[in-house]
Design an enzyme around this catalytic site. Structure first.
Site, mmCIF file in Angstrom:
data_model
loop_
_atom_site.group_PDB
_atom_site.id
_atom_site.type_symbol
_atom_site.label_atom_id
_atom_site.label_comp_id
_atom_site.label_asym_id
_atom_site.label_seq_id
_atom_site.Cartn_x
_atom_site.Cartn_y
_atom_site.Cartn_z
ATOM 1 N N CYS A 1 0.827 -1.194 0.000
ATOM 2 C CA CYS A 1 0.000 0.000 0.000
ATOM 3 C C CYS A 1 0.874 1.261 0.000
ATOM 4 C CB CYS A 1 -0.952 0.101 1.178
ATOM 5 S SG CYS A 1 -2.067 -1.286 1.314
ATOM 6 N N ARG B 1 3.988 -0.278 -4.736
ATOM 7 C CA ARG B 1 3.733 -0.837 -3.401
ATOM 8 C C ARG B 1 2.422 -1.610 -3.319
ATOM 9 N NH1 ARG B 1 6.918 1.738 0.428
ATOM 10 N NH2 ARG B 1 5.549 0.964 2.042
ATOM 11 N N TRP C 1 -2.762 -2.771 -1.718
ATOM 12 C CA TRP C 1 -2.443 -4.192 -1.895
ATOM 13 C C TRP C 1 -3.302 -4.903 -0.863
ATOM 14 C CZ3 TRP C 1 -0.555 -8.293 0.991
ATOM 15 C CH2 TRP C 1 -0.103 -9.403 0.274
ATOM 16 N N ASN D 1 -1.845 1.725 5.825
ATOM 17 C CA ASN D 1 -0.955 0.700 5.291
ATOM 18 C C ASN D 1 -0.527 -0.162 6.467
ATOM 19 O OD1 ASN D 1 1.112 -0.813 4.122
ATOM 20 N ND2 ASN D 1 2.595 0.864 4.215
ATOM 21 N N GLY D 2 -0.890 -1.434 6.435
ATOM 22 C CA GLY D 2 -0.541 -2.315 7.540
ATOM 23 C C GLY D 2 -1.690 -3.255 7.849
ATOM 24 N N GLU E 1 17.192 -17.921 -7.765
ATOM 25 C CA GLU E 1 16.821 -16.552 -8.134
ATOM 26 C C GLU E 1 16.254 -16.511 -9.560
ATOM 27 O OE1 GLU E 1 16.219 -13.903 -6.757
ATOM 28 O OE2 GLU E 1 16.494 -12.307 -8.198
ATOM 29 N N LYS F 1 12.539 -15.178 -10.481
ATOM 30 C CA LYS F 1 12.315 -14.100 -11.447
ATOM 31 C C LYS F 1 11.309 -14.552 -12.509
ATOM 32 C CE LYS F 1 13.495 -11.179 -9.968
ATOM 33 N NZ LYS F 1 14.263 -11.030 -8.757
ATOM 34 N N GLU G 1 7.696 -14.728 -11.040
ATOM 35 C CA GLU G 1 6.985 -13.488 -10.734
ATOM 36 C C GLU G 1 6.721 -12.627 -11.962
ATOM 37 O OE1 GLU G 1 8.902 -11.262 -7.578
ATOM 38 O OE2 GLU G 1 10.846 -11.375 -8.498
ATOM 39 N N HIS H 1 17.325 -37.034 -7.066
ATOM 40 C CA HIS H 1 16.588 -37.455 -5.875
ATOM 41 C C HIS H 1 15.097 -37.158 -5.996
ATOM 42 C CE1 HIS H 1 20.373 -38.422 -3.977
ATOM 43 N NE2 HIS H 1 20.829 -37.235 -4.329
ATOM 44 N N LYS I 1 5.948 -4.271 -4.037
ATOM 45 C CA LYS I 1 7.397 -4.117 -3.891
ATOM 46 C C LYS I 1 7.845 -4.226 -2.432
ATOM 47 C CE LYS I 1 11.466 -3.007 -5.470
ATOM 48 N NZ LYS I 1 12.162 -4.093 -6.169
HETATM 49 O O1 M6R Z 1 12.765 -5.368 0.292
HETATM 50 P P1 M6R Z 1 13.249 -6.762 0.549
HETATM 51 O O2 M6R Z 1 14.529 -7.054 -0.103
HETATM 52 O O3 M6R Z 1 13.296 -7.074 2.025
HETATM 53 O O4 M6R Z 1 12.159 -7.693 -0.096
HETATM 54 C C1 M6R Z 1 12.226 -9.087 0.006
HETATM 55 C C2 M6R Z 1 11.321 -9.745 -0.996
HETATM 56 O O5 M6R Z 1 9.999 -9.346 -0.790
HETATM 57 C C3 M6R Z 1 11.726 -9.410 -2.434
HETATM 58 O O6 M6R Z 1 13.040 -9.749 -2.690
HETATM 59 C C4 M6R Z 1 10.803 -10.141 -3.422
HETATM 60 O O7 M6R Z 1 11.041 -11.508 -3.370
HETATM 61 C C5 M6R Z 1 10.985 -9.587 -4.830
HETATM 62 N N1 M6R Z 1 9.713 -9.516 -5.490
HETATM 63 C C6 M6R Z 1 11.883 -10.422 -5.671
HETATM 64 O O8 M6R Z 1 11.998 -9.973 -6.969
#
Ligand code: M6R
Length: 611
Positions: A2, A27, A73, A99-100, A484, A488, A491, A507, A606
């Site tokens: 948010c 956000r 969000w 927000n929260g 990673e 990527k 998402e 395995h 984000k």
């Molecule tokens: O702001 P942060 O690095 O603490 O965020 C952690 C994760 O939420 C963040 O890395 C998330 O996995 C991203 N969407 C990855 O691209």
């Protein structure tokens, strides 16, 4: 999660708030709303993006010099017009954005329902708002006092902005756990979840602390704690330019941020990595060298991409510094009653510095006597403020929801940390220390080499974009990069992807391999090379489609692969800084070719400020 914006001053509030919400849309972007006060309260809300809200209010009354806006969000209640913020109190006087999460909202809602309050949304926010209204009526107190009483009773996290239509000269704000910045202009104030909506108007800001309430008028800012004692606002000068938060000619922030990496890594190393004189200078390390070198154990806590950076660091610290390292998902670490001993070093890695899971994990480890070191990108965010020491990654604002340049910034900082601590402990030879410093110094240029021509990666993206599943495999330093790469792809392109250590294949996951399954090997030349060649053979024997990331000049891996993306050679410890780049690009191009909004992928946000 948010985004929150508020404005009070001589300007028209609506354009300032809408522009601010667009900047904060990373956000959360499932619905948006705005409340303005002139002679009366004007409230507009819409499911969808900020642009949908903007379109829906065309021709409506929008003139006002005070207002608050929100981009959501969803936590409580699906994304919809009625669940969008701002909410309105039962008496029609108060309006609130939040927000929260209010964790005890259900019992408060029950209490209010028993008194006859009704609710037009499913949100915890509307409950909080009516709770404030109820206290104001019963206690016959000011709004500020009612808010203070309410905040003492609620459990959870919040950043809120509150307005009363009968007082069009005040915004009341409060925070606990979710960020709030107040920009100080000339006879005007700007409020926001981060500095990006503020930067074009003023560079003077106040970061509000947890448990503080701000009473904001056009020409006055009063900060108080929950005990009603005045606090002195600490004014910080923003070190950020507007260009840093704009796309700068790129189609998407994600692409811009991928291409920024040669300079962001360079900026991260600048002034710290000094191979000419054989030194690494990082004040956060240098001032706490004894604590770091004598640590029996380092626990790294992080989430998502930052957790992957932590895994790379585990390999580095164990190899170079001979310190026992554990890498923990922050959310699990906090709640499983972990053993934390005095003298343990906790490294928190976070782009935003606001991730709630990481923050609460740190708070509890700090209470148990651990030394907290933050590796964070967002300057002035919450994690650096609760850490004992730290190092910024200096990657600049990262707007695309998928983390790219922040990740390589984290790897750069963690490499320097490992080297510096190893040097101080004497667990690295001077020759290797100098060699690794030089290799690290050369990384920005090598990243630039990879980015010079991405045509080949675009072709690969086109070829595999319709896959429904993918496996990402790597060993050693490249294992976290396999994870990673898979994250990527998930998402950004919504393709189901899993990352595994390549040797784990046999395995279980190897059962998935068919002619239709893309298997992506991160197989650069390192000490695991012979082993991973065997793993590639095993997939080839089962007719899997092999895409590889290989070292320039390598002939074996490409000969076994259907497609190969090359990266320059470097020391294996630093290979992740290079091998991740083609994977970022691959996900980006698959997402774009599938027509998805890569900067704002569905369901994500984000900055994850809820636990
Ligand atoms: O702001 P942060 O690095 O603490 O965020 C952690 C994760 O939420 C963040 O890395 C998330 O996995 C991203 N969407 C990855 O691209």
């Amino acid at each position: 999660m948010c985004g929150i914006v508020g404005y009070i001053g001589p300007k028209e509030a609506f354009p300032v708030i809408i522009k601010g919400l667009k900047r904060l849309e990373y956000r959360g972007y499932d619905s948006a709303g705005i409340a303005l006060i002139k002679d009366d309260l004007m409230l507009y809300k819409k499911k969808g993006k900020v642009a949908d809200l903007e379109e829906s209010v065309l021709g409506k009354e929008l003139q006002a010099n005070i207002g608050i806006g929100h981009t959501r969000w969803a936590t409580h209640g699906e994304p919809s017009d009625r669940n969008a913020h701002p909410h309105l109190s039962n008496d029609g006087n108060l309006t609130l954005i939040h927000n929260g999460i209010i964790e005890n909202y259900a019992s408060i809602k029950q209490e209010l329902s028993n008194k006859g309050y009704t609710f037009s949304s499913d949100t915890d926010t509307e409950v909080l708002l009516n709770f404030i209204q109820d206290i104001k009526l019963n206690e016959k107190c000011t709004l500020e006092e009612a808010l203070r009483i309410a905040l003492k009773r609620i459990v959870g996290a919040y950043c809120i902005l509150l307005m009363d239509k009968n007082d069009p000269s005040t915004i009341i704000a409060a925070r606990k756990g979710s960020p709030l910045v107040i920009g100080i202009g000339k006879g005007e104030h700007f409020l926001a979840s981060d500095a990006t909506p503020i930067i074009e108007y003023t560079k003077e800001v106040v970061y509000v602390n947890d448990y503080e309430i701000a009473i904001v008028k056009a020409d006055e800012l009063i900060l108080k704690n929950l005990g009603n004692e005045k606090q002195t606002p600490f004014i910080t000068k923003l070190d950020m330019e507007l260009a840093a938060i704009e796309k700068g000619g790129y189609d998407h922030f994600m692409l811009k941020e991928i291409h920024e990496q040669p300079s962001t890594i360079f900026d991260c190393l600048r002034g710290r990595l000094l191979p000419q004189i054989g030194e690494i200078r990082m004040s956060g390390i240098d001032n706490n060298l004894e604590k770091l070198t004598s640590a029996k154990r380092i626990v790294i806590v992080a989430c998502g991409t930052s957790w992957h950076a932590g895994l790379v660091a585990e390999y580095m610290f164990e190899e170079l510094c001979r310190i026992n390292v554990e890498v923990e998902y922050a959310s699990e670490f906090r709640y499983r009653n972990p053993v934390v001993n005095e003298g343990d070093v906790i490294i928190a890695i976070s782009q935003s510095g606001e991730t709630a899971d990481t923050l609460v994990a740190l708070e509890s480890a700090k209470e148990k006597g651990a030394f907290i070191f933050g590796v964070v990108n967002a300057v002035g965010s919450s994690i650096p403020r609760i850490s004992h020491a730290g190092a910024y990654t200096h990657a600049g604002p990262e707007i695309g929801v998928a983390s790219t340049k922040a990740f390589t910034g984290q790897l750069a900082v963690l490499s320097m940390m490992a080297l510096r601590i190893a040097q101080a402990k004497g667990t690295i030879s001077n020759e290797r220390f100098i060699h690794l410093m030089k290799e690290l110094e050369a990384i920005p240029e090598k990243v630039q080499d990879i980015l010079k021509d991405t045509t080949h990666i675009q072709v690969i993206a086109e070829k595999y974009m319709n896959a429904t599943n993918a496996l990402f495999l790597g060993r050693g330093y490249n294992f976290p990069i396999a994870l990673e790469g898979a994250l990527k792809l998930k998402e950004i392109s919504y393709i189901h992807a899993e990352g595994y250590p390549a040797a784990e294949m046999k395995h279980g996951p190897i059962a998935l391999v068919t002619e239709e399954l893309p298997v992506l090997f991160v197989a650069t030349k390192d000490s695991y090379y012979e082993k991973i060649v065997s793993n590639v053979q095993e997939i080839k024997a089962r007719k899997g489609m092999i895409i590889s990331v290989a070292t320039e000049g390598d002939q074996i891996i490409p000969s076994l692969s259907n497609d190969t993306m090359f990266v320059p050679e470097t020391d294996e410890i630093l290979a992740p800084l290079l091998s991740v780049i083609p994977l970022q690009l691959l996900s980006y191009y698959v997402g774009v070719k599938k027509g998805y909004n890569v900067d704002m992928p569905r369901n994500l946000a984000k900055s994850v400020t809820v636990e």
